[in-house]
Write a protein that holds these residues in place. Structure first.
Motif, mmCIF file in Angstrom:
data_model
loop_
_atom_site.group_PDB
_atom_site.id
_atom_site.type_symbol
_atom_site.label_atom_id
_atom_site.label_comp_id
_atom_site.label_asym_id
_atom_site.label_seq_id
_atom_site.Cartn_x
_atom_site.Cartn_y
_atom_site.Cartn_z
ATOM 1 N N ARG A 138 30.037 -11.871 -37.222
ATOM 2 C CA ARG A 138 29.769 -13.047 -38.065
ATOM 3 C C ARG A 138 29.696 -12.648 -39.536
ATOM 4 O O ARG A 138 30.193 -13.356 -40.411
ATOM 5 C CB ARG A 138 28.450 -13.709 -37.643
ATOM 6 C CG ARG A 138 28.518 -14.270 -36.243
ATOM 7 C CD ARG A 138 27.488 -15.340 -35.976
ATOM 8 N NE ARG A 138 26.119 -14.958 -36.226
ATOM 9 C CZ ARG A 138 25.089 -15.429 -35.525
ATOM 10 N NH1 ARG A 138 25.307 -16.298 -34.538
ATOM 11 N NH2 ARG A 138 23.875 -15.080 -35.802
ATOM 12 N N ASN A 139 29.090 -11.493 -39.795
ATOM 13 C CA ASN A 139 29.003 -11.030 -41.185
ATOM 14 C C ASN A 139 30.382 -10.744 -41.768
ATOM 15 O O ASN A 139 30.627 -10.995 -42.940
ATOM 16 C CB ASN A 139 28.138 -9.767 -41.273
ATOM 17 C CG ASN A 139 26.689 -10.081 -40.965
ATOM 18 O OD1 ASN A 139 26.266 -11.233 -41.049
ATOM 19 N ND2 ASN A 139 25.916 -9.065 -40.589
ATOM 20 N N GLN B 96 25.595 -7.248 -29.122
ATOM 21 C CA GLN B 96 25.251 -6.713 -30.444
ATOM 22 C C GLN B 96 26.419 -6.785 -31.427
ATOM 23 O O GLN B 96 26.229 -6.617 -32.617
ATOM 24 C CB GLN B 96 24.785 -5.242 -30.354
ATOM 25 C CG GLN B 96 23.374 -5.080 -29.846
ATOM 26 C CD GLN B 96 23.334 -4.919 -28.338
ATOM 27 O OE1 GLN B 96 24.157 -5.482 -27.620
ATOM 28 N NE2 GLN B 96 22.363 -4.160 -27.840
ATOM 29 N N TYR C 269 20.266 -11.450 -32.631
ATOM 30 C CA TYR C 269 21.258 -11.461 -31.559
ATOM 31 C C TYR C 269 20.542 -11.846 -30.274
ATOM 32 O O TYR C 269 19.313 -11.940 -30.228
ATOM 33 C CB TYR C 269 22.058 -10.157 -31.474
ATOM 34 C CG TYR C 269 21.294 -8.912 -31.180
ATOM 35 C CD1 TYR C 269 21.030 -8.549 -29.855
ATOM 36 C CD2 TYR C 269 20.852 -8.084 -32.205
ATOM 37 C CE1 TYR C 269 20.343 -7.388 -29.576
ATOM 38 C CE2 TYR C 269 20.172 -6.922 -31.934
ATOM 39 C CZ TYR C 269 19.904 -6.576 -30.618
ATOM 40 O OH TYR C 269 19.233 -5.436 -30.338
ATOM 41 N N ASP D 111 19.313 -12.761 -38.756
ATOM 42 C CA ASP D 111 20.126 -13.391 -37.728
ATOM 43 C C ASP D 111 19.883 -12.643 -36.423
ATOM 44 O O ASP D 111 20.201 -11.468 -36.303
ATOM 45 C CB ASP D 111 21.607 -13.318 -38.108
ATOM 46 C CG ASP D 111 21.981 -14.442 -39.058
ATOM 47 O OD1 ASP D 111 21.273 -15.471 -39.056
ATOM 48 O OD2 ASP D 111 22.969 -14.297 -39.795
ATOM 49 N N VAL E 95 26.641 -10.318 -34.277
ATOM 50 C CA VAL E 95 26.128 -10.453 -35.648
ATOM 51 C C VAL E 95 27.028 -9.745 -36.679
ATOM 52 O O VAL E 95 27.406 -10.347 -37.682
ATOM 53 C CB VAL E 95 24.654 -10.028 -35.739
ATOM 54 C CG1 VAL E 95 24.194 -10.005 -37.187
ATOM 55 C CG2 VAL E 95 23.786 -10.995 -34.938
#
Ligand SMILES: Nc1ncnc2c1ncn2[C@@H]1O[C@H](COP(=O)(O)OP(=O)(O)OP(=O)(O)O)[C@@H](O)[C@H]1O
Ligand SMILES: [Mg+2]
Lengths: 137, 128, 290
Positions: free
Chosen positions: A21-22, A15, B14, B12, A18
């Motif tokens: 990446r942001n 988890q 996961y 997006d 993401v």
């Protein structure tokens, strides 16, 4: 080389990928990196954190905005204390995988960024450093 | 001709979510007897090898169940990145948007109905 | 006896005066690009910074913190001059004429102690040479930036995407295809495919002087990216010698639709989209009327 902004993120669960990446995207937007270059860097980063989670059960990433020779870019350092990679040349080859996967992560990430450096000590851990410049070169 | 399934990926994903999608979608294909699956990724800004593999898996599994998969709406930046990464989504059809994806499925399935043994022609437009 | 730094500090105004004279007497200096007042202000700032650094006794390492202000100002001046179109000579003369001024003043002040003078000149020579190397380095960097920007502009201009038919795009490539150019080509092409909803893109390489394996790789990448978007790519303009090199280099283009001319590529595009172009009877009538 001058470091202008620095941030560290712990990656322990899938988890975390993401949000990480942001965060990279935020850094990219802040220095005015173009969309394609952001996408390349984030995709490479995504491959590298996935490896960290899969083979080293997590680690941390240092995110930095750097400036060097009148160029601005982002440097990401992926550190883990996992099993390490014994044969780096082999791991960098297209299609090599010990995880019954495509084996594209490392060589693909290298192709996507401007600078790529992998250091690993079996039994100690792995550090991958990538740099991508604002204009992609 | 069975119905088509349309999946729009909005965020997006996961990993676990992506695997759930793969699972749910294949179950849907089996329950509905769909002949075509459209996956709209126009809102997806990052496709890495994990996500790419999920798309490939869905296509392969669907094909075994006699359904074709079309990935539609890939963003230019994502396409450029995938090529550099070395992932060309083999065996997956692609289209610009849902409408064109639907057209493509209709022609593919129409072709199949007319000349059932013309598999080779068919393979031509898949990415390779 | 006074230290070097003290001597210089005491004679600062004279150094500045001589330096300004040296700069202004340089016939090549472009007063169209900068006013004398500005030059004077910039030079004073520079000299202040330099004397402050030297008073700490550092003559060797211009990368130490006490030189930060000096090197920053110098870099600034070089970059600005590079962008404004100053010549390397004009830019380099800035530091070199300061060296001359400093040495002239020292020679006046140290008439009685030549061994001291010798030592001081050696030190200052070394220091100002390092600063002038920095000036050149930065100047070249500034020029490189200009070139890079121009290259970007050129590749932007030289890769137009043309809408030749409803659903068919053409992209004539003129000049060599390197990796930076390929990026621009791909981005423009894919964006235009999205904008126009086109199914077919024709990449015409008649204007590409040579195709080696690297160029071929770039072409293959462009075709792959186009396909991922859901469009098909045709490469046209393959001349005989290009076909030969492709085969001799063992490059595999068998997965890619290729045509000799743009016309035949367009023909193929028409047939792929089930279009047919025919001459109609009406043309005959028009001819008769002329
Ligand atoms: N952080 C790491 N620690 C230990 N081993 C690693 C690490 N990263 C990569 N490796 C090793 O290098 C191999 C190649 O990695 P790569 O990312 O290229 O492929 P993969 O992860 O196996 O497959 P893919 O990324 O395509 O899903 C891995 O299979 C693994 O053995
Ligand atoms: Mg991997």
């Amino acid at each position: 080389m001058i470091v202008m902004t620095k941030d560290t993120m712990e990656i322990v669960r899938e988890q975390d990928v993401v949000p990480f990446r942001n965060r990279v995207r935020e850094f990219g937007t802040r220095i005015g990196m173009s969309l394609v270059n952001q996408t390349k860097l984030i995709t490479a980063a995504s491959e590298l954190v996935r490896n960290m989670l899969k083979y080293a059960s997590g680690g941390r990433v240092i995110l930095e905005v750097i400036s060097h020779n009148a160029k601005t870019g982002i440097r990401l350092t992926f550190q883990d204390e996992g099993p390490g990679i014994a044969d780096i040349a082999m791991a960098m080859r297209d299609g090599f995988s010990t995880g019954r996967s495509l084996g594209l992560g490392l060589p693909g990430a290298k192709r996507l960024v401007n600078e790529f450096d992998l250091k690993s000590n079996p039994g100690v851990g792995t550090t991958v450093t990538v740099i991508h410049w604002k204009h992609g070169r | 001709m069975g119905p088509f399934l349309l999946v729009t990926i909005q965020i997006d994903l996961y990993d676990r979510l992506a695997l759930t999608l793969e699972n749910d979608l294949i179950n849907m294909v089996s329950q509905t007897g769909a002949r075509g699956v459209l996956i709209d990724i126009s809102a997806v800004s990052i496709v890495d090898s994990f996500m790419g593999r999920i798309l490939g898996n869905i296509a392969s599994m669907s094909r075994i169940m006699d359904a074709e998969t079309v990935v539609v709406g890939m963003q230019p930046a994502v396409a450029i990145t995938l090529v550099e990464l070395g992932l060309t989504l083999q065996g997956v059809y692609t289209a610009l948007n849902v409408e064109k994806g639907m057209e493509l499925l209709n022609t593919k399935l129409g072709d199949n109905l007319e000349l059932d043994d013309d598999e080779e022609e068919d393979q031509d437009d898949r990415n390779d | 006896m006074n230290t070097t730094a003290q001597v210089l500090e005491k004679n600062k105004e004279r150094i500045l005066e001589k330096w300004m004279q040296n700069q202004l007497s340089d016939a090549a200096l472009r007063d169209d690009l900068m006013t004398n007042d500005e030059l004077q202000r910039q030079s004073r700032e520079m000299l202040d910074g330099l004397l402050r650094a030297v008073s700490k006794g550092n003559y060797d390492n211009i990368y130490d913190t006490e030189f930060e202000q000096v090197t920053d100002t110098l870099r600034d001046i070089s970059i600005t001059r590079a962008r404004q179109g100053f010549s390397p000579r004009e830019t380099g003369a800035y530091v070199l004429s300061l060296k001359q001024a400093v040495i002239e003043v020292l020679v006046e002040q140290r008439k009685d102690d030549t061994s001291m003078l010798y030592q001081e000149i050696m030190q200052l020579n070394n220091l100002l040479d390092n600063l002038s190397i920095l000036t050149f380095e930065t100047f070249i960097k500034g020029r490189e930036e200009v070139i890079l920007r121009q290259t970007d502009e050129i590749s932007e201009i030289s890769t137009p995407v043309i809408r030749v038919w409803d659903g068919i795009l053409a992209l004539p490539i003129i000049g060599t295809l390197d990796s930076a150019r390929t990026q621009v080509v791909m981005e423009n092409l894919l964006q235009e495919i999205v904008n126009t909803g086109s199914n077919i893109a024709i990449l015409d390489i008649s204007g590409v002087p040579a195709v080696d394996s690297l160029v071929a790789q770039h072409l293959i990448k462009t075709v792959s990216a186009t396909r991922l978007m859901g469009a098909e790519c045709i490469i046209s303009g393959i001349r005989a010698e290009i076909a030969q090199t492709i085969v001799h280099l063992g490059i595999d283009l068998s997965n890619i639709k290729t045509k000799a001319s743009l016309a035949s590529a367009l023909h193929l595009a028409f047939s792929m989209t089930n279009l047919e172009v025919r001459r109609t009877e009406r043309n005959k009538g028009l001819k008769l009327m002329r």
